[in-house]
Design an enzyme around this catalytic site. Structure first.
Site, short mmCIF file in Angstrom:
data_model
loop_
_atom_site.label_atom_id
_atom_site.label_comp_id
_atom_site.label_asym_id
_atom_site.label_seq_id
_atom_site.Cartn_x
_atom_site.Cartn_y
_atom_site.Cartn_z
N LYS A 47 1.12 -1.78 -0.34
CA LYS A 47 -0.33 0.19 -0.21
C LYS A 47 0.65 1.47 -0.38
CE LYS A 47 -0.51 -0.22 5.22
NZ LYS A 47 -0.11 1.56 5.13
N THR A 48 2.07 1.28 0.65
CA THR A 48 2.54 2.53 0.78
C THR A 48 3.47 2.49 -0.59
OG1 THR A 48 3.74 1.84 3.08
CG2 THR A 48 5.33 3.82 1.32
N ASP A 238 -3.36 7.28 5.51
CA ASP A 238 -3.26 6.08 5.26
C ASP A 238 -3.77 4.98 6.25
OD1 ASP A 238 -2.17 3.55 5.12
OD2 ASP A 238 0.01 4.19 5.66
N GLU A 239 -3.46 3.74 7.15
CA GLU A 239 -4.31 3.14 7.59
C GLU A 239 -5.82 3.45 8.74
OE1 GLU A 239 -2.40 1.19 8.99
OE2 GLU A 239 -0.59 1.27 8.75
N GLN A 269 -6.98 -4.82 10.71
CA GLN A 269 -5.72 -4.33 10.94
C GLN A 269 -6.62 -3.80 12.12
OE1 GLN A 269 -2.01 -4.52 9.70
NE2 GLN A 269 -3.03 -5.21 7.06
N ARG A 623 3.41 -9.64 10.77
CA ARG A 623 4.46 -9.05 10.10
C ARG A 623 5.48 -9.87 9.68
NH1 ARG A 623 2.52 -4.90 9.14
NH2 ARG A 623 0.46 -5.80 9.19
#
Length: 742
Positions: A47-48, A238-239, A269, A623
């Site tokens: 996504k980044t 974002d997030e 998340q 992760r």
């Protein structure tokens, strides 16, 4: 490939290269032009890369100026990385522009920037306001609780502070201080009202205020809101799954003119409900913003397939989510390893041994992380790592700025910039110590409160000094002189101001006098702060003392991660968000730990709390890139209590074919358990049907025994307390005659 193109000859690479290496879904998100955009980005789905390429595309092909783009994320670290990547793309694709004018920041940094310009329109505050961290907030509340005559053991300042924070984030403000008959709520609301008064008088904002005051500003001054809404032609968050109500209102306001809001996130998340985050913000995005284009990023580039399949199997047990089918082209990889240990020390030793094995196979220490649900678990893990000579770092960026000597020097800088900051001024009285005792400070505080002036006024007031006798009076005179000499430093570079404070207060000498009182190298910490200030001045030449104070006030836990340092990283699961490691250990896979006991208690009113715990576990699992190890203990000690532990329900949600070393069908107890006092009598022989007596539970009958050796477990149905699971070596069970009845 494009060497002969006109774009290349002019120094501008072909725009199609911006899309190179993107999959179809990523490309769709980057090319989206106008209107609301929802990017459902699964863990490890790049996504980044999508956000930064989209920014470059908007500037390169759509002609937007960088300062017409607002990009928001949740940590300083993520914002810094995003800015660097955009700057690199601008340079690589020959846009001829710099990312410096673009707003890439956290919510709190963005709001602080807006308030530095416009907060005076609200009244009560000036642009030199201080930012109070959680520790500052709780100290102010403690002073209020004591001053109002309440018991600080019953009405804990930290609990009141957490309540105030949640009210602000969920309700967009504090409730009125009214008498309801509920003693706790009445005390909380009265203290909250006093806290608000104190903050206004001190020209100070806490973290939640930074956001609330901007919402208040936009409501009171719609012209200010419209100026920002017109300026930002594209707003990206974002997030987004971690936004709370106040952050949602901010984004609606800032995207109100062009209606180009791109929200990127993953409902699976969302892990910050305890601080007000509302997963419904992302689940209901398409309803709140009609004509939304939704893009699902489902290809995972991070984790081996077995890890990804295990994580997906767990998260599918949640109901509050948007279905995504994550997949990976990576190899299957090793199965998820689950290790059952005796107690927390055994667990820590096992983790250390596993790490040594990974290192022997070529995985360096900095590629390994250990996650845990609760901070108390850190002790045993640290001890085992030290005994095994395994280097490690605890990821908690805020810890450095909570150290006494750092708080001392930062308080001096805060007073220079904002003389109304009573909390900082109070700290300068004893940093260094100069003979001004608590009683004197209390008298000066009352004098100031009666006159509604800041504490710094009392330092230089002859009238206030008459309240003080002896050494304290001359100390106040000296303090006033030092403050006056330092005043001009408030408008200069951070490093010069910090060096002047140290010199004027003779801080080095005072530190030397404290050196033999503990084993902390406080001088080294001060040197690190000086280096920090120097780096800030170099990177932000226009920031000065005010910018430096704002920068360190908004440090988050994950900002403390030192990448590239050959150390194993220890952190809570909440701090692990946004990170990745080749090898990950998650400790404490037990009921009442993960899921946490609070969530289990709240589950009586619905599954929302358990679902957030499951999302937290999912974040930890995803992760891991190559190795994922889960550990659990049979017995765990906490707060002086020893308890038998049931395996986490989440372990049973991982398909058996993906797990190695554990089966959900293993003979673990399913009922709540109790570990009694140690029994030194090994002669007692118990069998099913035998009557026994326990000094706490009374009489009961043995139902079954399981296991062997020192960990043999005895299930007993007590006449008054029902069925309990006990560990035989700890239980003081006295065998009774066979003819005993209820």
């Amino acid at each position: 490939m494009f060497a002969d193109s006109p774009a290349e000859k002019s120094g501008r690479r072909d725009a199609s290269e911006l899309l190179a290496g993107l999959n179809d879904a990523q490309r769709t998100a980057v090319l989206h032009a106008d209107g609301p955009l929802l990017i459902l980005a699964g863990a490890g789905s790049g996504k980044t890369r999508v956000i930064t390429r989209r920014i470059a595309y908007l500037v390169r092909e759509r002609g937007l100026r960088p300062d017409e783009i607002l990009a928001i994320t949740f940590t300083n670290k993520a914002a810094g990385e995003m800015r660097e990547r955009v700057e690199h793309l601008f340079a690589e694709w020959g846009t001829g522009v710099s990312a410096r004018g673009m707003w890439v920041s956290t919510f709190h940094s963005m709001c602080a920037r807006i308030l530095r310009r416009d907060i005076e329109l609200l009244g009560d505050f000036t642009r030199d306001f201080s930012i109070y961290d959680t520790d500052d907030r709780n100290r102010v509340i403690k002073e209020i609780v004591e001053r109002e005559g309440y018991d600080t053991t019953r009405f804990k300042p930290s609990a009141i502070g957490a309540w105030i924070s949640k009210e602000k984030n969920v309700s967009s403000g504090l409730p009125a201080a009214t008498e309801t008959g509920d003693l706790e709520r009445d005390v909380f609301t009265r203290v909250a009202a006093k806290y608000d008064e104190t903050m206004r008088r001190s020209n100070a904002l806490d973290f939640d205020d930074l956001l609330l005051r901007v919402v208040e500003l936009f409501e009171k001054e719609p012209g200010v809101r419209d100026s920002y809404a017109r300026r930002f032609r594209q707003v990206m968050v974002d997030e987004y799954q971690d936004t709370n109500r106040v952050q949602y209102l901010l984004m609606r306001n800032l995207a109100s003119f062009h209606e180009n809001l791109a929200a990127c996130g993953d409902p699976d998340q969302s892990i910050y409900g305890w601080r007000g985050a509302d997963v419904r913000n992302i689940l209901e995005f398409e309803r709140d913003f009609p004509n939304t284009t939704t893009v699902r990023l489902e290809q995972n580039y991070r984790s081996a397939q077995n890890i990804l399949k295990a994580a997906q199997a767990v998260i599918r047990n949640n109901r509050q989510r948007k279905e995504k089918d994550l997949w990976s082209e990576r190899e299957l990889g090793a199965r998820v390893q689950a290790i059952e240990c005796g107690d927390e020390d055994d667990e820590a030793r096992e983790i250390s041994a596993q790490i040594k094995g990974l290192v022997a196979r070529g995985i360096t220490h900095d590629k390994i992380a250990i996650f845990y649900r609760a901070n108390f678990m850190q002790r045993a893990i640290e001890r085992a790592l030290r005994l095994s000579s395994i280097p490690y770092q605890i990821v908690a960026g805020t810890e450095f700025f909570q150290r006494r000597e750092i708080k001392d020097l930062v308080a001096w800088l805060r007073v220079l910039v904002n003389p109304s900051d009573d909390e900082a001024c109070r700290r300068t009285f004893g940093a260094p110590s100069r003979g001004i005792g608590d009683k004197t400070v209390d008298e000066l505080s009352r004098w100031c409160e009666n006159r509604r002036v800041p504490l710094s006024t009392a330092v230089k007031s002859e009238e206030a000094r008459r309240l003080v006798r002896g050494k304290g009076k001359s100390a106040l005179v000296d303090l006033a002189a030092i403050q006056e000499r330092l005043r001009s430093r408030a408008d200069g570079p951070a490093l010069a101001a910090l060096e002047a404070v140290i010199q004027e207060t003779d801080y080095w000498k005072w530190l030397e006098s404290q050196a033999d009182r503990d084993d902390v190298d406080r001088a080294a910490n001060v040197e690190e702060l000086l280096a920090n200030a120097g780096t800030y001045d170099q990177n932000e030449p226009d920031g000065g003392v005010r910018g430096f104070l704002q920068d360190i006030a908004l440090v988050s836990d994950v900002d403390g991660l030192q990448e590239g340092v050959a150390k194993v990283s220890l952190m809570t699961l909440h701090s692990a968000k946004g990170l990745e490691f080749p090898a990950v250990f998650i400790a404490g896979l037990e009921e009442n730990l993960l899921p946490h006991s609070r969530a289990i208690g709240e589950a009586e009113n619905g599954e929302a709390a358990i679902e957030e715990e499951r999302r937290l576990f999912y974040v930890g699992m995803t992760r891991a890139q190559e190795h994922l190890v889960l550990t659990l203990a049979k017995v765990r000690r906490h707060f002086g209590q020893t308890a038998w532990c049931d395996p986490s329900r989440f372990l049973g949600e991982i398909p058996a074919e993906l797990l190695e070393g554990y089966s959900a069908q293993d003979d673990f107890p399913s009922e709540p358990s109790y570990v009694a006092e140690v029994d030194d009598d090994p002669m007692e022989r118990l069998t099913p049907g035998v009557w026994v007596e326990h000094e706490h539970f009374g009489r009961g009958v043995v139902l079954r025994l399981s296991g062997s050796g020192p960990n043999t477990r005895v299930s007993v149905r007590f006449t008054q307390y029902g069925e309990k699971m006990l560990i035989q070596q700890y239980a003081k069970l006295r065998r009774l005659d066979a003819d005993v009845e209820d």
